[in-house]
Design an enzyme around this catalytic site. Structure first.
Site, PDB file in Angstrom:
ATOM      1  N   ASN A  11     -18.949  34.044  51.857  1.00  0.00           N
ATOM      2  CA  ASN A  11     -18.514  32.677  51.542  1.00  0.00           C
ATOM      3  C   ASN A  11     -19.285  31.720  52.455  1.00  0.00           C
ATOM      4  O   ASN A  11     -19.025  31.652  53.646  1.00  0.00           O
ATOM      5  CB  ASN A  11     -16.995  32.578  51.779  1.00  0.00           C
ATOM      6  CG  ASN A  11     -16.490  31.148  51.659  1.00  0.00           C
ATOM      7  OD1 ASN A  11     -17.199  30.253  51.184  1.00  0.00           O
ATOM      8  ND2 ASN A  11     -15.255  30.925  52.104  1.00  0.00           N
ATOM      9  N   LYS A  13     -19.254  28.582  52.494  1.00  0.00           N
ATOM     10  CA  LYS A  13     -18.511  27.341  52.789  1.00  0.00           C
ATOM     11  C   LYS A  13     -19.420  26.124  52.561  1.00  0.00           C
ATOM     12  O   LYS A  13     -20.225  26.125  51.638  1.00  0.00           O
ATOM     13  CB  LYS A  13     -17.928  27.417  54.201  1.00  0.00           C
ATOM     14  CG  LYS A  13     -17.096  28.695  54.395  1.00  0.00           C
ATOM     15  CD  LYS A  13     -16.213  28.694  55.592  1.00  0.00           C
ATOM     16  CE  LYS A  13     -15.417  29.987  55.633  1.00  0.00           C
ATOM     17  NZ  LYS A  13     -14.471  30.065  56.725  1.00  0.00           N
ATOM     18  N   HIS A  98      -8.489  29.755  48.845  1.00  0.00           N
ATOM     19  CA  HIS A  98      -8.957  29.956  50.221  1.00  0.00           C
ATOM     20  C   HIS A  98      -8.094  29.105  51.164  1.00  0.00           C
ATOM     21  O   HIS A  98      -7.694  27.991  50.812  1.00  0.00           O
ATOM     22  CB  HIS A  98     -10.435  29.564  50.345  1.00  0.00           C
ATOM     23  CG  HIS A  98     -11.012  29.965  51.668  1.00  0.00           C
ATOM     24  ND1 HIS A  98     -10.827  29.219  52.795  1.00  0.00           N
ATOM     25  CD2 HIS A  98     -11.726  31.058  52.035  1.00  0.00           C
ATOM     26  CE1 HIS A  98     -11.420  29.834  53.818  1.00  0.00           C
ATOM     27  NE2 HIS A  98     -11.967  30.955  53.375  1.00  0.00           N
ATOM     28  N   GLU A 100      -8.780  27.297  53.567  1.00  0.00           N
ATOM     29  CA  GLU A 100      -9.285  25.941  53.837  1.00  0.00           C
ATOM     30  C   GLU A 100      -8.936  25.000  52.693  1.00  0.00           C
ATOM     31  O   GLU A 100      -8.721  23.805  52.903  1.00  0.00           O
ATOM     32  CB  GLU A 100     -10.797  26.001  54.125  1.00  0.00           C
ATOM     33  CG  GLU A 100     -11.056  26.578  55.517  1.00  0.00           C
ATOM     34  CD  GLU A 100     -12.358  27.333  55.683  1.00  0.00           C
ATOM     35  OE1 GLU A 100     -13.259  27.182  54.842  1.00  0.00           O
ATOM     36  OE2 GLU A 100     -12.470  28.099  56.663  1.00  0.00           O
ATOM     37  N   GLU A 170      -6.865  36.967  54.472  1.00  0.00           N
ATOM     38  CA  GLU A 170      -7.582  36.239  55.514  1.00  0.00           C
ATOM     39  C   GLU A 170      -6.566  35.521  56.403  1.00  0.00           C
ATOM     40  O   GLU A 170      -6.117  34.410  56.069  1.00  0.00           O
ATOM     41  CB  GLU A 170      -8.522  35.201  54.896  1.00  0.00           C
ATOM     42  CG  GLU A 170      -9.615  35.789  54.048  1.00  0.00           C
ATOM     43  CD  GLU A 170     -10.823  34.849  53.953  1.00  0.00           C
ATOM     44  OE1 GLU A 170     -11.933  35.302  54.234  1.00  0.00           O
ATOM     45  OE2 GLU A 170     -10.648  33.663  53.615  1.00  0.00           O
ATOM     46  N   GLY A 176     -13.100  31.942  61.531  1.00  0.00           N
ATOM     47  CA  GLY A 176     -14.001  31.083  62.289  1.00  0.00           C
ATOM     48  C   GLY A 176     -13.637  30.949  63.765  1.00  0.00           C
ATOM     49  O   GLY A 176     -14.155  30.093  64.463  1.00  0.00           O
ATOM     50  N   SER A 220     -13.607  36.451  60.808  1.00  0.00           N
ATOM     51  CA  SER A 220     -14.481  36.871  61.916  1.00  0.00           C
ATOM     52  C   SER A 220     -15.055  38.284  61.739  1.00  0.00           C
ATOM     53  O   SER A 220     -15.223  39.019  62.704  1.00  0.00           O
ATOM     54  CB  SER A 220     -13.759  36.741  63.260  1.00  0.00           C
ATOM     55  OG  SER A 220     -13.409  35.387  63.499  1.00  0.00           O
TER      56      SER A 220
HETATM   57  P1  13P Z   1     -15.357  33.678  59.197  1.00  0.00           P
HETATM   58  O1  13P Z   1     -15.987  34.994  58.838  1.00  0.00           O
HETATM   59  O2  13P Z   1     -16.337  32.636  59.631  1.00  0.00           O
HETATM   60  O3  13P Z   1     -14.207  33.856  60.155  1.00  0.00           O
HETATM   61  O4  13P Z   1     -14.711  33.088  57.841  1.00  0.00           O
HETATM   62  C1  13P Z   1     -13.902  33.890  57.069  1.00  0.00           C
HETATM   63  C2  13P Z   1     -13.655  33.214  55.778  1.00  0.00           C
HETATM   64  O5  13P Z   1     -12.945  32.218  55.707  1.00  0.00           O
HETATM   65  C3  13P Z   1     -14.307  33.751  54.574  1.00  0.00           C
HETATM   66  O6  13P Z   1     -13.782  33.214  53.415  1.00  0.00           O
END
Ligand code: 13P
Length: 275
Positions: A11, A13, A98, A100, A170, A176, A220
């Site tokens: 992803n 983002k 997701h 976010e 997640e 992140g 992560s």
């Molecule tokens: P990270 O791998 O940067 O922690 O992000 C995970 C994520 O949100 C994937 O959709």
């Protein structure tokens, strides 16, 4: 031995212009060229770079996904992108719910369900994301939050759809942050998710279909922790953010998942105990 699909999804983002997307997607395609027993590799760029990514992976086994979509086919919905528009580009997968989107853009369990229905109706492969916040974890609510998210997402979804749907766990606190959820704990929560799905579909005798659903871990994930995750029975793959932005970090994740496909994934602990 499980015969579920193994999946490594990146992803991206809100990163990667078209030029950057072309470079990254081409490097990933070159890195897996000629490899056998690959997991399903899915690149999920921002909307504006989807076409560039699709062009770059043409002729490879790599699929491209979108990070979100509206549930309606068209209409006066400024700023939204419809399933038909994604299909038109050649998109195969779509992330739904997701964290976010839930945190910053008003995504709710109900809109997750609407998006999931639309994805299935249009034959896009949905990756439904669930996970608890740090507060929820610290209050002991992890399992109930995740169970509720899964049940709400799957409301009124036909049992046959369980052959298509992918679920990603997640934990919000692990995204992140560099704080990875221990592989044992991720495996445990994914086991709860599978049990929840089985329970939701037991009426009509469809519980066994829960066994088909690939379950991913995200938060992560990086080359240093993927091997342990890939050795766990319930972790069928990874949804990767940060480490998917560089081919040299993403390709080792694909290689680790390849070992799972080959049935040779082992944790350091496993290999030590056999010495
Ligand atoms: P990270 O791998 O940067 O922690 O992000 C995970 C994520 O949100 C994937 O959709």
């Amino acid at each position: 031995m499980t015969k579920r699909k193994t999946i490594i999804a990146g992803n991206w983002k809100m990163f990667k212009t078209r030029k950057e997307a072309t470079e990254l997607a081409s490097a990933v395609a070159a890195g897996i060229k000629g490899e056998k027993d690959l997991p399903e590799v899915v690149l999920i760029p921002p909307f504006t770079s989807i076409e560039a990514a699709i062009e770059s992976v043409r002729g490879s086994s790599i699929a491209v996904g979108a990070q979100n979509m509206d549930w309606r086919d068209d209409g006066a919905f400024t700023g939204e992108v419809s399933p038909l528009m994604l299909l038109d580009l050649g998109v195969k997968y779509v992330l739904i719910g997701h964290s976010e989107r839930r945190q910053f853009f008003g995504e709710t369990n109900q809109t997750v369900n609407q998006r999931l229905k639309a994805a299935l109706a249009h034959k896009l492969i949905p990756i439904v994301c669930v996970g608890e916040t740090l507060d929820e974890r610290e209050s002991g609510l992890t399992d109930s939050v995740v169970r509720r998210q899964v049940a709400a997402a799957l409301a009124e979804i036909e049992p046959a759809a369980l052959d298509i749907i992918i679920v990603a766990y997640e934990p919000v606190w692990a995204i992140g942050t560099g704080k990875v959820c221990e592989a044992d704990e991720a495996d445990r929560v994914l086991g709860q998710i599978r049990a929840t799905i089985a329970d939701l579909y037991k009426e009509g005798g469809h519980s066994a279909r829960a066994e088909q659903v690939p379950l991913l871990y995200g938060g992560s994930v990086k080359p240093a922790n993927i091997e342990e995750q890939m050795a766990k029975p319930e972790i069928d793959g990874a949804l990767v953010g940060g480490a998917s932005l560089k081919a040299e970090e993403f390709l080792p994740l694909v290689k680790a998942a390849q070992k799972r496909v080959q049935g040779t994934a082992k944790t350091t602990k496993d290999s030590l105990s056999k010495v």
